[in-house]
Write a protein that holds these residues in place. Structure first.
Motif, PDB file in Angstrom:
ATOM      1  N   GLN A 167     -10.971  -2.219  20.925  1.00 28.27           N
ATOM      2  CA  GLN A 167     -12.282  -2.624  20.412  1.00 28.27           C
ATOM      3  C   GLN A 167     -13.402  -2.153  21.341  1.00 28.27           C
TER       4      GLN A 167
ATOM      5  N   GLU B 119       0.829  -1.211   0.000  1.00 30.53           N
ATOM      6  CA  GLU B 119       0.000   0.000   0.000  1.00 30.53           C
ATOM      7  C   GLU B 119       0.861   1.258   0.000  1.00 30.53           C
TER       8      GLU B 119
ATOM      9  N   ASN C 160     -16.176  -0.745  12.913  1.00 31.57           N
ATOM     10  CA  ASN C 160     -15.133  -1.265  12.024  1.00 31.57           C
ATOM     11  C   ASN C 160     -13.791  -0.697  12.476  1.00 31.57           C
ATOM     12  N   LEU C 161     -13.081  -1.459  13.310  1.00 32.01           N
ATOM     13  CA  LEU C 161     -11.830  -0.956  13.863  1.00 32.01           C
ATOM     14  C   LEU C 161     -10.752  -0.806  12.792  1.00 32.01           C
ATOM     15  N   ASP C 162     -10.792  -1.642  11.760  1.00 36.53           N
ATOM     16  CA  ASP C 162      -9.800  -1.536  10.681  1.00 36.53           C
ATOM     17  C   ASP C 162      -9.887  -0.179   9.994  1.00 36.53           C
ATOM     18  N   ARG C 163     -11.101   0.270   9.731  1.00 35.10           N
ATOM     19  CA  ARG C 163     -11.281   1.578   9.096  1.00 35.10           C
ATOM     20  C   ARG C 163     -10.799   2.694  10.023  1.00 35.10           C
TER      21      ARG C 163
ATOM     22  N   GLU D  62     -15.401   9.010  13.642  1.00 36.35           N
ATOM     23  CA  GLU D  62     -14.182   9.014  12.831  1.00 36.35           C
ATOM     24  C   GLU D  62     -13.558  10.400  12.813  1.00 36.35           C
TER      25      GLU D  62
ATOM     26  N   GLU E  29      -8.515   2.482  12.292  1.00 33.02           N
ATOM     27  CA  GLU E  29      -7.049   2.442  12.330  1.00 33.02           C
ATOM     28  C   GLU E  29      -6.452   3.152  11.115  1.00 33.02           C
ATOM     29  N   LYS E  30      -7.064   2.961   9.946  1.00 29.69           N
ATOM     30  CA  LYS E  30      -6.567   3.635   8.740  1.00 29.69           C
ATOM     31  C   LYS E  30      -6.703   5.146   8.868  1.00 29.69           C
TER      32      LYS E  30
END
Length: 237
Positions: free
Chosen positions: A145, A21, A120-123, A92, A125-126
């Motif tokens: 979480q 990425e 959505n923890l992945d989002r 966010e 984190e991004k």
């Protein structure tokens, strides 16, 4: 300055290969090439100066030239435990701005009046990584979480602990006047319907001090950011 996130980079490394990425962003989006200078952060306080040895959209190889430890380190820590809003865009936004401002840990709480039961923890984190890079931070906050409120209160927490709430009949003190010295600060921020009276009592029994963030009624994400900012204003001197 071109900055990249390299979470597995070690201070002793002389070379490093960017993730796919980050490689794509480096080689295709920014169109950087061999010999170009880049800056790296590992999320643990390490700031690195590097040079591109081989530009490749899948595996860009770097030569590490210089390392600086504890870049931007503070003598105090901020942990905000907040119930996420129904509209996740607002939460966010908080994460992005808190990372830009400087925050060490965020825990998402599931409270009695919470409308959101998952995230959505992945989002998230991004979003935090992007904010860290854009604001030239070398520390990536810990993102926890969704945690049941009662379970969070059972956790051992270092430093000073506060709960910001609007429950009537409870004596509260200004957060700004409750902060004292370089320490770890944990602040509980409730959902859009606020903490229930029972939850406030549980927090007090767990050693949390009741505080107010001012005379104005704030939305959840605003209150969370205001708490973070208040500590910075008082201690970041």
């Amino acid at each position: 300055m071109h900055l990249f996130f390299t979470p597995d980079l070690q201070s002793t490394d002389k070379t490093y290969t960017l993730s796919e990425e980050e490689s794509k962003h480096c080689a295709r989006v920014l169109r950087l090439g061999q010999g170009d200078a880049v800056t790296l952060v590992d999320g643990r306080g390490g700031l690195y100066q590097a040079e591109i040895a081989e530009a490749n959209p899948k595996k860009t190889k770097l030569s590490i030239l210089q390392h600086q430890a504890d870049y931007g380190k503070r003598d105090y820590r901020i942990h905000v435990a907040v119930a996420p809003t129904k509209n996740m865009d607002r939460m966010e936004w908080f994460v992005e701005k808190a990372v830009e401002m400087g925050i060490d840990e965020i825990t998402f709480l599931q409270c009695a009046r919470s409308e959101r039961k998952a995230l959505n923890l992945d989002r998230i984190e991004k979003i935090a990584v992007s904010a860290m890079k854009q604001s030239m931070k070398a520390y990536m906050p810990t993102l926890n979480q969704l945690t049941r409120y009662s379970d969070f209160l059972k956790q051992a927490v270092d430093g000073q602990k506060f709960i910001a709430h609007l429950v009537e009949g409870q004596e509260r003190h200004s957060l700004a006047k409750s902060i004292s010295g370089q320490d770890t600060y944990t602040i509980l921020i409730g959902p859009e319907g606020d903490f229930s009276p029972e939850e406030v009592e549980q927090a007090l029994e767990a050693g949390y001090k009741p505080v107010t963030l001012g005379q104005r009624r704030l939305r959840t994400e605003t209150a969370a950011l205001a708490a973070c900012h208040t500590i910075h204003v008082l201690l970041d001197v």
